[in-house]
Design a protein around this motif. Structure first.
Motif, PDB file in Angstrom:
ATOM      1  N   THR A 111      -8.267 -12.002   4.060  1.00 30.55           N
ATOM      2  CA  THR A 111      -9.727 -11.950   4.199  1.00 30.55           C
ATOM      3  C   THR A 111     -10.432 -11.322   3.003  1.00 30.55           C
ATOM      4  N   HIS A 112      -9.732 -10.538   2.207  1.00 22.02           N
ATOM      5  CA  HIS A 112     -10.324  -9.913   1.021  1.00 22.02           C
ATOM      6  C   HIS A 112      -9.487 -10.312  -0.199  1.00 22.02           C
ATOM      7  N   GLU A 113     -10.045 -11.152  -1.048  1.00 19.02           N
ATOM      8  CA  GLU A 113      -9.262 -11.757  -2.118  1.00 19.02           C
ATOM      9  C   GLU A 113      -8.765 -10.760  -3.153  1.00 19.02           C
ATOM     10  N   THR A 114      -9.375  -9.572  -3.227  1.00 18.99           N
ATOM     11  CA  THR A 114      -8.944  -8.577  -4.219  1.00 18.99           C
ATOM     12  C   THR A 114      -8.055  -7.492  -3.624  1.00 18.99           C
ATOM     13  N   HIS A 115      -7.764  -7.549  -2.323  1.00 20.21           N
ATOM     14  CA  HIS A 115      -6.961  -6.503  -1.679  1.00 20.21           C
ATOM     15  C   HIS A 115      -5.485  -6.908  -1.685  1.00 20.21           C
ATOM     16  N   LEU A 116      -4.655  -6.051  -2.248  1.00 22.28           N
ATOM     17  CA  LEU A 116      -3.228  -6.330  -2.430  1.00 22.28           C
ATOM     18  C   LEU A 116      -2.389  -5.197  -1.851  1.00 22.28           C
ATOM     19  N   PHE A 117      -1.433  -5.546  -0.980  1.00 19.66           N
ATOM     20  CA  PHE A 117      -0.463  -4.587  -0.451  1.00 19.66           C
ATOM     21  C   PHE A 117       0.807  -4.639  -1.303  1.00 19.66           C
ATOM     22  N   THR A 118       1.333  -3.462  -1.666  1.00 15.66           N
ATOM     23  CA  THR A 118       2.623  -3.383  -2.355  1.00 15.66           C
ATOM     24  C   THR A 118       3.536  -2.444  -1.583  1.00 15.66           C
ATOM     25  N   ALA A 119       4.801  -2.846  -1.403  1.00 14.66           N
ATOM     26  CA  ALA A 119       5.782  -2.027  -0.678  1.00 14.66           C
ATOM     27  C   ALA A 119       6.939  -1.710  -1.610  1.00 14.66           C
ATOM     28  N   SER A 120       7.298  -0.423  -1.690  1.00 20.55           N
ATOM     29  CA  SER A 120       8.255   0.025  -2.698  1.00 20.55           C
ATOM     30  C   SER A 120       9.466   0.717  -2.086  1.00 20.55           C
ATOM     31  N   TYR A 121      10.489   0.832  -2.926  1.00 21.33           N
ATOM     32  CA  TYR A 121      11.673   1.595  -2.556  1.00 21.33           C
ATOM     33  C   TYR A 121      11.373   3.088  -2.464  1.00 21.33           C
ATOM     34  N   ASP A 122      10.182   3.528  -2.852  1.00 22.53           N
ATOM     35  CA  ASP A 122       9.795   4.933  -2.675  1.00 22.53           C
ATOM     36  C   ASP A 122       9.319   5.213  -1.249  1.00 22.53           C
ATOM     37  N   LYS A 123       9.477   4.192  -0.363  1.00 18.83           N
ATOM     38  CA  LYS A 123       9.126   4.302   1.058  1.00 18.83           C
ATOM     39  C   LYS A 123       7.626   4.523   1.250  1.00 18.83           C
ATOM     40  N   ARG A 124       6.863   3.812   0.444  1.00 20.64           N
ATOM     41  CA  ARG A 124       5.413   3.812   0.601  1.00 20.64           C
ATOM     42  C   ARG A 124       4.896   2.383   0.491  1.00 20.64           C
ATOM     43  N   ILE A 125       3.848   2.103   1.256  1.00 21.68           N
ATOM     44  CA  ILE A 125       3.084   0.870   1.117  1.00 21.68           C
ATOM     45  C   ILE A 125       1.690   1.276   0.644  1.00 21.68           C
ATOM     46  N   ILE A 126       1.212   0.662  -0.418  1.00 18.47           N
ATOM     47  CA  ILE A 126      -0.105   1.005  -0.966  1.00 18.47           C
ATOM     48  C   ILE A 126      -1.008  -0.222  -0.901  1.00 18.47           C
ATOM     49  N   LEU A 127      -2.229  -0.013  -0.456  1.00 12.23           N
ATOM     50  CA  LEU A 127      -3.262  -1.052  -0.487  1.00 12.23           C
ATOM     51  C   LEU A 127      -4.129  -0.819  -1.710  1.00 12.23           C
ATOM     52  N   TRP A 128      -4.193  -1.844  -2.561  1.00 14.35           N
ATOM     53  CA  TRP A 128      -4.970  -1.783  -3.807  1.00 14.35           C
ATOM     54  C   TRP A 128      -6.162  -2.721  -3.720  1.00 14.35           C
TER      55      TRP A 128
END
Length: 651
Positions: free
Chosen positions: A405-422
């Motif tokens: 729904t938001h073309e600029t919103h990106l989720f990233t999931a890492s081996y550092d055990k965090r998910i970040i919404l950018w």
């Protein structure tokens, strides 16, 4: 900077002389020149000019009558050029640089190759592969225009005026003759018009396929291998256009087997034709490279309004140090982006509306790619360069996805055990991104798959993790910017049900979720809405199961499943190189409790025999398989460095 003068040209020209007619090399780079500053009357006096540098200016076009007939080297990098057809005025051109012109696309690269028969290098790279691609496209377009001409003439009334009929033919050819991916439509329509007009000029008797002279081999050039499905790889942090001749085979219809699902009778097996088997991620172009691991692929959505349900035939794949963008119909690698030292694990698409310096709005397809180094690269696919870099995590990124729904919103999931919404933002006038961090979601184990909840993507995010299936509240109107898991979903009652890896996760429709990994040899279909309604205040909730699907009994993990919601399909590869295909529409319509036994697949797509591949591939694992929204094309990735593409034949 004001208009150029003869004195300025003499100062910046080489060799040093007192006459414009003796200058052979001219450097006009970095002068903030506009298109109107290039005075044809002045520049045409450079009768002996062979090398011209116009890089790092503000040029939107070049005048059509510069009169530089001896020009051999032209540098126009980092400008605002939007059209290359004016380059035909330089028939002797051998080297051309167009990097950093964000409004030029892969179609413009093909136009350049067609218009400049003596071109040897484009952006510092050998132009022969692009020339080969143009020749193949041109041959097919000529054949299709000729067939269209014959059909058109057969329906033409004797009473129709010839002039009007000719105009109608050209218009109908441009409208109806199609070949290749949408990203090449500008080139193909341009060539179709030219071929149609040439056909009319000859009275419908002759069409020249192309005016492209054969380029003699260069002693210093490294030629790409022509046998087998090989494409260049490494080094260079930039895009590469790859030759279209990368197919291993075109074989008979793929073997299928399977059992009917549901109780309403058997279902007709899909007719899937294998089109291409590519090795476009190979190390050093080697056809013997059967070890590079391919991790993820994603089809470019059809972004245009009014195209709901339209097919997309452009797919992005990642593995090793490369990201490739492939046209499924032709097998052409449209772009190849390489990052030495990286290993790409995930790719995701979005589309952004960008406003140019001149105030024009442009629609960009942007591909996000991430992996081992914790960086997110934002690739402008059609222009073919990396326009943004996000230092997202200190450890590897396992997966990423854009908000629907938001073309600029990106989720990233890492081996550092965090998910970040950018929020990656929209690029500025210098085509640079300024990403900002919106949320941080803490996990107790590595997230392997991310799925915004289909019915409420702005509210909740599902993740398949090493330690189970988890859910987070991602509403941005809440004050906390760092959040813990809201709910853990389990797939059976009891203490042993928690903590099991979920390595496959996707929505079949707005309510039904397909997940894999929680139970050996099966895929679970469960209802999000019914599960959420029965949650109450609990932090651990058993899902409401709709059905179990029979899958491979392997104990190996990380076979990613995917869905095709418009067609009600679930797809998953296995350790034997098979693709399991399930038509789950009858199953998602039924109410709990689920059937007592797991439902068999609609069919199993068998991997071709080794001899058909032209390689020594006795065994391969299909770890990722995806289909476009209409299930017209299916792409599978293997652990033996092969991208396989099938096409569904409609009954």
């Amino acid at each position: 900077m004001g208009p150029l003068s003869a004195r300025l040209l003499i100062q910046r020209g080489r060799p040093k002389c007192d006459r414009l007619g003796k200058i052979r090399s001219l450097d006009l780079s970095g002068m903030n020149l506009l298109s109107e500053h290039l005075d044809p009357k002045l520049l045409s006096r450079l009768k002996q000019l062979q090398e011209l540098d116009l890089s790092n200016n503000q040029l939107e076009t070049l005048p059509a009558n510069l009169g530089l007939s001896h020009l051999r080297i032209l540098r126009c990098a980092n400008n605002q050029l939007g059209d290359v057809t004016v380059l035909c005025q330089f028939p002797q051109l051998e080297e051309l640089s167009l990097e950093g012109n964000p409004f030029l696309t892969v179609s413009d690269n093909l136009k350049v190759s067609f218009l400049l028969p003596k071109l040897r290098k484009v952006n510092g790279k050998d132009a022969s592969s692009t020339c080969s691609q143009v020749e193949n496209l041109n041959r097919e377009l000529t054949s299709r225009v000729t067939a269209h001409w014959e059909k058109f003439m057969a329906t033409l009334s004797p009473d129709e005026e010839a002039e009007k009929a000719q105009a109608d033919f050209v218009r109908s050819a441009v409208r109806d003759v199609r070949y290749g991916p949408e990203s090449l439509s500008d080139f193909t329509q341009w060539r179709v018009r030219m071929i149609s007009e040439e056909l009319l000029a000859s009275g419908g008797t002759q069409v020249h396929e192309a005016n492209i002279s054969e380029r003699p081999p260069k002693a210093t050039a490294i030629q790409e291998p022509r046998a087998g499905p090989v494409a260049s790889k490494r080094p260079g942090d930039g895009p590469v256009n790859v030759s279209p001749n990368k197919r291993v085979c075109t074989s008979p219809l793929a073997q299928v087997e399977g059992s009917p699902v549901g109780s309403a009778g058997s279902q007709t097996a899909l007719q899937l034709e294998p089109l291409h088997f590519l090795q476009c991620h190979s190390k050093n172009n080697s056809p013997r490279d059967l070890e590079t691991q391919l991790w993820a692929c994603a089809f470019e959505p059809a972004w245009d309004e009014g195209q709901a349900g339209a097919t997309s035939q452009t797919v992005a794949t990642c593995g090793g140090e490369a990201v490739c963008v492939i046209d499924c119909q032709t097998g052409i690698v449209l772009h190849k982006y390489k990052a030495p030292g990286e290993e790409f694990f995930s790719v995701a698409w979005t589309a952004l509306t960008v406003v140019t310096q001149a105030g024009h709005k442009k629609r960009w397809s942007v591909l996000a790619a991430a992996g081992l180094r914790g960086l997110v690269r934002l690739l402008h696919v059609r222009a073919g360069f990396c326009c943004g870099l996000i230092r997202a995590h200190k450890k590897a990124i396992a997966t990423l996805c854009f908000s629907p729904t938001h073309e600029t919103h990106l989720f990233t999931a890492s081996y550092d055990k965090r998910i970040i919404l950018w929020d990656i933002g929209v690029p500025n006038h210098d085509y640079e991104f300024q990403a900002s961090q919106l949320l941080t979601l803490d996990t107790t184990s590595i997230a392997l798959r991310l799925c915004p909840v289909a019915s409420c993507p702005d509210a909740y995010l599902l993740a398949g993790c090493e330690g189970g299936c988890r859910c987070w509240d991602v509403r941005l109107d809440q004050p906390q910017k760092r959040r813990v898991c809201e709910v853990e979903f389990v797939f059976s009652e009891g203490s042993e049900a928690t903590g099991r890896r979920v390595d496959g996760l996707a929505f079949v429709n707005e309510d039904v979720v397909a997940s894999k990994g929680s139970s050996l040899g099966t895929i679970c279909l469960w209802s999000w809405s019914q599960t959420w309604q029965g949650r109450g205040s609990r932090s651990t909730v058993a899902v409401v199961v709709l059905a179990w699907l029979q899958w491979s009994p392997t104990e190996l993990a990380y076979f990613s499943l995917s869905t095709c919601p418009d067609e009600g399909m679930v797809l998953c590869g296995d350790e034997e190189g098979n693709v399991w295909i399930y038509d789950v529409r009858p199953l998602v319509a039924q109410r709990p409790p689920p059937p007592a036994t797991p439902q068999a697949p609609t069919q199993i797509l068998k991997w071709p025999q080794p001899r058909a591949l032209g390689q020594t591939v006795s065994r391969t694992m299909v770890n990722t398989v995806v289909a476009d929204p209409t299930f017209t094309y299916l792409t599978a990735l293997t652990d033996s460095n092969i991208v396989a593409i099938w096409r569904r034949n409609q009954p």
